[in-house]
Structures are given as structure tokens and as C-alpha cells.
Scaffold this active site. Sequence first.
Site, mmCIF file in Angstrom:
data_model
loop_
_atom_site.group_PDB
_atom_site.id
_atom_site.type_symbol
_atom_site.label_atom_id
_atom_site.label_comp_id
_atom_site.label_asym_id
_atom_site.label_seq_id
_atom_site.Cartn_x
_atom_site.Cartn_y
_atom_site.Cartn_z
ATOM 1 N N LYS A 80 1.080 -9.558 -12.191
ATOM 2 C CA LYS A 80 1.314 -9.810 -10.766
ATOM 3 C C LYS A 80 0.618 -11.087 -10.322
ATOM 4 O O LYS A 80 -0.419 -11.482 -10.890
ATOM 5 C CB LYS A 80 0.790 -8.602 -9.985
ATOM 6 C CG LYS A 80 1.083 -8.579 -8.489
ATOM 7 C CD LYS A 80 0.572 -7.272 -7.895
ATOM 8 C CE LYS A 80 0.861 -7.140 -6.413
ATOM 9 N NZ LYS A 80 0.392 -5.829 -5.880
ATOM 10 N N SER A 158 3.443 -3.372 -3.069
ATOM 11 C CA SER A 158 3.626 -4.817 -3.062
ATOM 12 C C SER A 158 4.014 -5.393 -4.421
ATOM 13 O O SER A 158 4.451 -6.536 -4.524
ATOM 14 C CB SER A 158 2.331 -5.493 -2.584
ATOM 15 O OG SER A 158 1.252 -5.219 -3.470
ATOM 16 N N SER A 182 0.841 0.393 -4.149
ATOM 17 C CA SER A 182 1.604 -0.784 -4.579
ATOM 18 C C SER A 182 1.999 -0.799 -6.055
ATOM 19 O O SER A 182 2.772 -1.654 -6.472
ATOM 20 C CB SER A 182 0.837 -2.062 -4.239
ATOM 21 O OG SER A 182 0.840 -2.267 -2.848
#
Length: 449
Positions: A80, A158, A182
Amino acid sequence: MPTTFATIRELQHALNTGETTAVALTELALARIADPNGQGATAFINVYADQALAAARASDILRQAGLARSALEGIPISIKDLFDYKGDVTRGASALLKEAPAATENATLVQRLLEAGAVIIGRTNMTEFAFSGLGINPHYGTPMSPWDRETGRIPGGSSSGAGVSVADGMAVAAIGTDTGGSIRIPSAFCGITGFKPTAERISANGVMPLSHSLDSSGPLALSVECCALVDAVLSNEPEPILEALDPSHLRLLMPTNYVFNHADDTVLTQFHAAVAKLKAQGVQIDEIEIPELDQLPHINRLGGFVCAEAWFYHKEFIEQHESLYDPRVGSRILRGKEQGAADYIELQQVRELWIAQMESLLAPYDGLLLPTTPVIPPTIAELADEDAYFRANGLILRNPAIINFLNGCALSLPCHSAQSAPVGLMLAAPAYHDAHLLNVGHTIESILS
């Protein structure tokens, strides 16, 4: 449905027997990322093609010499855009940090992946600064959930690109972060498995923070075992051997309140069908009301830790460059200004008491059982409306955020039937029950599949 890779164990067998190579796996991942008809352009912010192929070639040479470093040797993994990767900018998928200086060192967990022989394929898109459970990003685009792609539905956030990278076979596993769901939300919305470990087990060094009281880092993958193998590398622990537990010896607690409020028919139908399967195999599931859950909206009425701590991290940036923020992110960060020192200290004390009450309640059980999210993925178009965006965000974060406030660990497992909308089943436990939870999840997964 897009093609995924095989599981990590299956790929290791193929690598050991010469059926494939790390270079072949990496080339396949890169081809899928580059496919103009795929989601690579929005799922990834940067692709490390040259570095990944070089790492894959080195991995193949080591394997030929009998020197596989771990179960992740030669396995393509995405990271990420919150993790420092030496030589690249950690943007948090923001416009603000697009031209920031490149990282001079790897985040600790990235370094552990590299030392374990994993092939870092690229860094994935996300909600700006990780501050939403929906996965929509106005700066870099929004990758779509693999389900109902013709309509275009959110991937969950997210860690949006992380979930799509695994679901579309652009990576075997992905590393995301989880402050209020997330990792688990995109896992649920993309039909894969996600594991939020106890936060303290995995180093936050080199990870861009959102809320240091709630942040954790962990894997998204195709199975519980895949998650466990990645988690062992991230936490620098021995490779696990998961046990198939006797279902009749498992006892789970399922709340009757709070977690089903405003749930849609698809989630209710698929989740309760999964619960019926578990009961049919002898799993004891106690359904009771948990008043502590109903307290959470009041406890977090001022924005909770996430707004207060996000304001701490972003105060100078947002005061000088508010126009560069996604307004749906910036407005929530600015809520942190409303909390005073007394509010923050009270929140810490209330949390300690709440955790003690919940841990006492969960002590006789092997885990807490609930839907990961109460709804299936909304369409991207419908969330263009600001009110709809914030309503959906609050509802989708609600269930997984329970476990971050608990400082616990949790798995999201796909529990939907084939060809139906993706639905996640969440298993959770208090802090440092990770190893047992993974065994419970492995057992539940075998029943559901």
C-alpha cells in the site's frame, strides 16, 4: 470474475517442482497490471517492473541452489502507498505529497518481505491518507470491485488497490493497513480474505500514520493460510502450521444488537446461511445482546482517536494546503480541532475500561462472529453525492471499527455463494489471540468452502 493466482502453498509446490518460476509469476502479474482492459491503472500508483524482475531472477537462482528463504520466496506481493520503499515517494495517495522526497530506507515490514524473498510488484492506490472505508480517490482514480464491474462498485477502503490487486491476480498477496477496517472492508468487497493482526505485533516503523492508537498493518490474500504465512514474515515470527480444529469444540459469540442495524437483505441472507452451515457442523454460536457495542457512537461522538490523531499529524499541512486535500478527507481531519486535551484523556480512560469489559465477555469464547460490513459494495456513482458518501462511510466502517477500538485481531472471510454479491464474515478476538484466531478461521474457512 478476474483470474486470481493460486494460494501461496500451491505456488510454492509449483516453484519447487519446476512447474513455474518466480520470473514467470512476476511476468504474469506485470502483464495483468498492464492490461488496458484491467484495473491496473487505478489499482497501482507505481509499478516496480525492473526491480521485481531482478528480484524474481535472484529468487530463481537461490531456489535452484536449494536456498528458498521462506514461504514467500518468489511470490509477487503488492504494498500500500503508506509504506516506505527505498527510492520511491510515499504519497498516501495524496496530491499533497506527490513531489515529496523519496524514502531513504525501507519500512521495517517491507525490509522483512524483501529478506524473505518476496517480490515487491508495486505500490497500490488507496483512499487519500487512509481516511475512509470506501476506497474512492479523486487524485489517482478508483479501482472497481471485481463484482458487477459493468456497473462499477467501490472496492472498499482504504486499502482499495490492495484488495483489487489480489482479486484480479496482479499480486498473490497484498499488504494493507487497518485503522477502522481498511484491510477487512476491501477483502469483503473484493471476495478475498483479510487479516488485521494485533497492532503491536507488527512494526509501524516507516509506515505513514493515520491514528497511532488504532493503526495496524497486515495481509490481504486468498486464504487464511496465505494470510498466516505473510503475517509470520511481517511480524518476524516462525512460519505457522495451521490446525484444523474440531468444530464441535468451537464456541463463538454473535451479537444480536448493533452489528445488524441497517444491514441489507443480501448480507443478512448470506451471513445467516453461513452461520447455519457452522451450526450444522457442530460449532456452538451463542447469540446475545452486547450493550458495550451500543456505547460506541457516544464514546466516539467527537470523532474519536482517528480525528484527534489525524489532526495531530496533518495540522501544519492542512492549515497551509487544505485545497490539495480531498474535501471528504480534509473535513474529517479538521474535526480533530474540536477535541481538547481533557476529551482525549477521557477517551483513553473510557477505552481502557471498555476493552476490559469486552475482554471479560469474550474470555470463554474462541471468537466474536459478525458480518464484516452490513451492506454489499455501493456503486461508485451513487457516492458522488456527499451525504450518501458520509452515510455509507459511517455504516461500512461501523462493524470492523469495533475491533480496532478493542485493539484486537480479526479476519474477514468470504461467505457468499458463487455468482452473488460479495459478503464478508468477520471473526475477531482480543489482543494477542492472533495464533488461535488464525486456526479458528482456518477451520471456519474449510466449513464454508
